[in-house]
Design a protein around this motif. Structure first.
Motif, mmCIF file in Angstrom:
data_model
loop_
_atom_site.group_PDB
_atom_site.id
_atom_site.type_symbol
_atom_site.label_atom_id
_atom_site.label_comp_id
_atom_site.label_asym_id
_atom_site.label_seq_id
_atom_site.Cartn_x
_atom_site.Cartn_y
_atom_site.Cartn_z
ATOM 1 N N MET A 2 0.854 -1.188 0.000
ATOM 2 C CA MET A 2 0.000 0.000 0.000
ATOM 3 C C MET A 2 0.888 1.236 0.000
ATOM 4 S SD MET A 2 -2.954 1.142 2.659
ATOM 5 C CE MET A 2 -4.303 0.551 1.687
ATOM 6 N N SER A 3 0.558 2.195 -0.842
ATOM 7 C CA SER A 3 1.305 3.441 -0.922
ATOM 8 C C SER A 3 0.953 4.347 0.241
ATOM 9 C CB SER A 3 0.973 4.165 -2.225
ATOM 10 O OG SER A 3 1.379 3.410 -3.326
ATOM 11 N N LYS A 4 1.937 5.118 0.666
ATOM 12 C CA LYS A 4 1.718 6.110 1.704
ATOM 13 C C LYS A 4 1.789 7.475 1.036
ATOM 14 C CE LYS A 4 3.080 6.889 6.413
ATOM 15 N NZ LYS A 4 4.035 6.553 7.460
ATOM 16 N N TYR A 5 0.695 8.214 1.088
ATOM 17 C CA TYR A 5 0.644 9.499 0.419
ATOM 18 C C TYR A 5 0.866 10.621 1.417
ATOM 19 C CZ TYR A 5 -1.434 6.873 -3.423
ATOM 20 O OH TYR A 5 -1.659 5.976 -4.434
ATOM 21 N N SER A 6 1.488 11.690 0.946
ATOM 22 C CA SER A 6 1.692 12.872 1.777
ATOM 23 C C SER A 6 1.772 14.075 0.852
ATOM 24 C CB SER A 6 2.983 12.739 2.601
ATOM 25 O OG SER A 6 4.103 12.664 1.733
ATOM 26 N N GLY A 7 1.837 15.231 1.429
ATOM 27 C CA GLY A 7 2.003 16.448 0.643
ATOM 28 C C GLY A 7 0.711 17.215 0.447
ATOM 29 N N ILE A 8 0.660 17.928 -0.645
ATOM 30 C CA ILE A 8 -0.456 18.833 -0.919
ATOM 31 C C ILE A 8 -1.354 18.219 -1.988
ATOM 32 C CG2 ILE A 8 -1.079 21.105 -1.810
ATOM 33 C CD1 ILE A 8 1.550 22.096 -0.553
ATOM 34 N N TRP A 9 -2.643 18.088 -1.652
ATOM 35 C CA TRP A 9 -3.658 17.475 -2.527
ATOM 36 C C TRP A 9 -4.831 18.451 -2.669
ATOM 37 C CZ3 TRP A 9 -3.883 12.023 -3.913
ATOM 38 C CH2 TRP A 9 -2.717 11.326 -3.591
ATOM 39 N N PRO A 10 -4.737 19.440 -3.545
ATOM 40 C CA PRO A 10 -5.840 20.388 -3.680
ATOM 41 C C PRO A 10 -7.071 19.755 -4.323
ATOM 42 C CG PRO A 10 -4.212 20.766 -5.384
ATOM 43 C CD PRO A 10 -3.636 19.713 -4.460
ATOM 44 N N LEU A 26 -2.480 23.123 -14.347
ATOM 45 C CA LEU A 26 -1.991 24.161 -13.440
ATOM 46 C C LEU A 26 -1.606 23.564 -12.096
ATOM 47 C CD1 LEU A 26 -1.607 27.233 -12.789
ATOM 48 C CD2 LEU A 26 -3.931 27.148 -11.885
ATOM 49 N N MET A 27 -2.468 22.725 -11.541
ATOM 50 C CA MET A 27 -2.189 22.124 -10.236
ATOM 51 C C MET A 27 -0.943 21.241 -10.284
ATOM 52 S SD MET A 27 -5.976 21.254 -8.828
ATOM 53 C CE MET A 27 -6.914 22.539 -8.030
ATOM 54 N N GLY A 64 3.100 21.903 -8.624
ATOM 55 C CA GLY A 64 3.724 20.978 -7.678
ATOM 56 C C GLY A 64 2.797 20.209 -6.766
ATOM 57 N N ALA A 65 1.513 20.143 -7.081
ATOM 58 C CA ALA A 65 0.603 19.345 -6.247
ATOM 59 C C ALA A 65 1.090 17.895 -6.220
ATOM 60 C CB ALA A 65 -0.817 19.408 -6.791
ATOM 61 N N ASP A 66 1.003 17.281 -5.055
ATOM 62 C CA ASP A 66 1.410 15.880 -4.900
ATOM 63 C C ASP A 66 0.314 14.924 -5.362
ATOM 64 O OD1 ASP A 66 4.073 16.186 -3.507
ATOM 65 O OD2 ASP A 66 2.771 17.374 -2.206
ATOM 66 N N ARG A 92 0.308 11.314 -13.864
ATOM 67 C CA ARG A 92 1.344 12.289 -13.479
ATOM 68 C C ARG A 92 1.359 12.516 -11.977
ATOM 69 N NH1 ARG A 92 0.166 17.300 -17.158
ATOM 70 N NH2 ARG A 92 -1.971 16.489 -17.093
ATOM 71 N N VAL A 93 0.198 12.494 -11.360
ATOM 72 C CA VAL A 93 0.052 12.519 -9.900
ATOM 73 C C VAL A 93 -1.131 11.621 -9.566
ATOM 74 C CG1 VAL A 93 0.996 14.870 -9.586
ATOM 75 C CG2 VAL A 93 -1.474 14.544 -9.870
ATOM 76 N N PRO A 94 -1.199 11.110 -8.341
ATOM 77 C CA PRO A 94 -2.376 10.328 -7.958
ATOM 78 C C PRO A 94 -3.621 11.218 -7.893
ATOM 79 C CG PRO A 94 -0.580 10.061 -6.360
ATOM 80 C CD PRO A 94 -0.196 11.164 -7.288
ATOM 81 N N VAL A 95 -4.787 10.613 -8.151
ATOM 82 C CA VAL A 95 -6.054 11.351 -8.132
ATOM 83 C C VAL A 95 -7.029 10.664 -7.189
ATOM 84 C CG1 VAL A 95 -8.040 12.114 -9.516
ATOM 85 C CG2 VAL A 95 -5.732 12.162 -10.505
#
Length: 105
Positions: A1-9, A32-33, A37-39, A72-75
């Motif tokens: 299982m992945s561990k997510y962190s950071g900014i998720w607008p 744009l997001m 640099g959105a994670d 490109r990033v998780p959704v």
């Protein structure tokens, strides 16, 4: 299982002046997001005006967002609904299209 962190607008849903979905605008919002640099990105939440769109529009946006982001990033896809069967169907579609996770309120 992945561990997510950071900014998720939460991605807002843009509309045309006539109230229809602005699909090119939605692609620009996602780009744009990611460019800023959105994670990860959350789509179809309350800030995304989820209660103003039809079920058909929701499916269009789910497909558009996941296909355009293209890993490109998780959704996170919001699947909220009062009917369990509909929430399950939304979750299955999100999974089939490559969502990292779902959110239900």
């Amino acid at each position: 299982m992945s561990k997510y962190s950071g900014i998720w607008p939460v991605a807002p849903t843009p509309f045309n002046i006539d109230g229809s979905l602005d699909l090119p605008g939605m692609r620009r919002v996602l780009d744009l997001m990611i460019d800023q640099g959105a994670d990860g990105i959350c789509v179809l939440a309350n800030f995304s005006e989820q209660f103003l769109i039809s079920d058909e529009e929701r499916e269009v946006l789910t497909r558009l967002c996941l296909e355009h982001v293209a890993g490109r990033v998780p959704v996170i896809v919001t699947i909220s609904h009062f009917a369990t069967e509909i929430a399950i169907a939304r979750a299955r579609l999100a999974r089939e299209l490559g969502a990292a996770m779902v959110m239900m309120m």
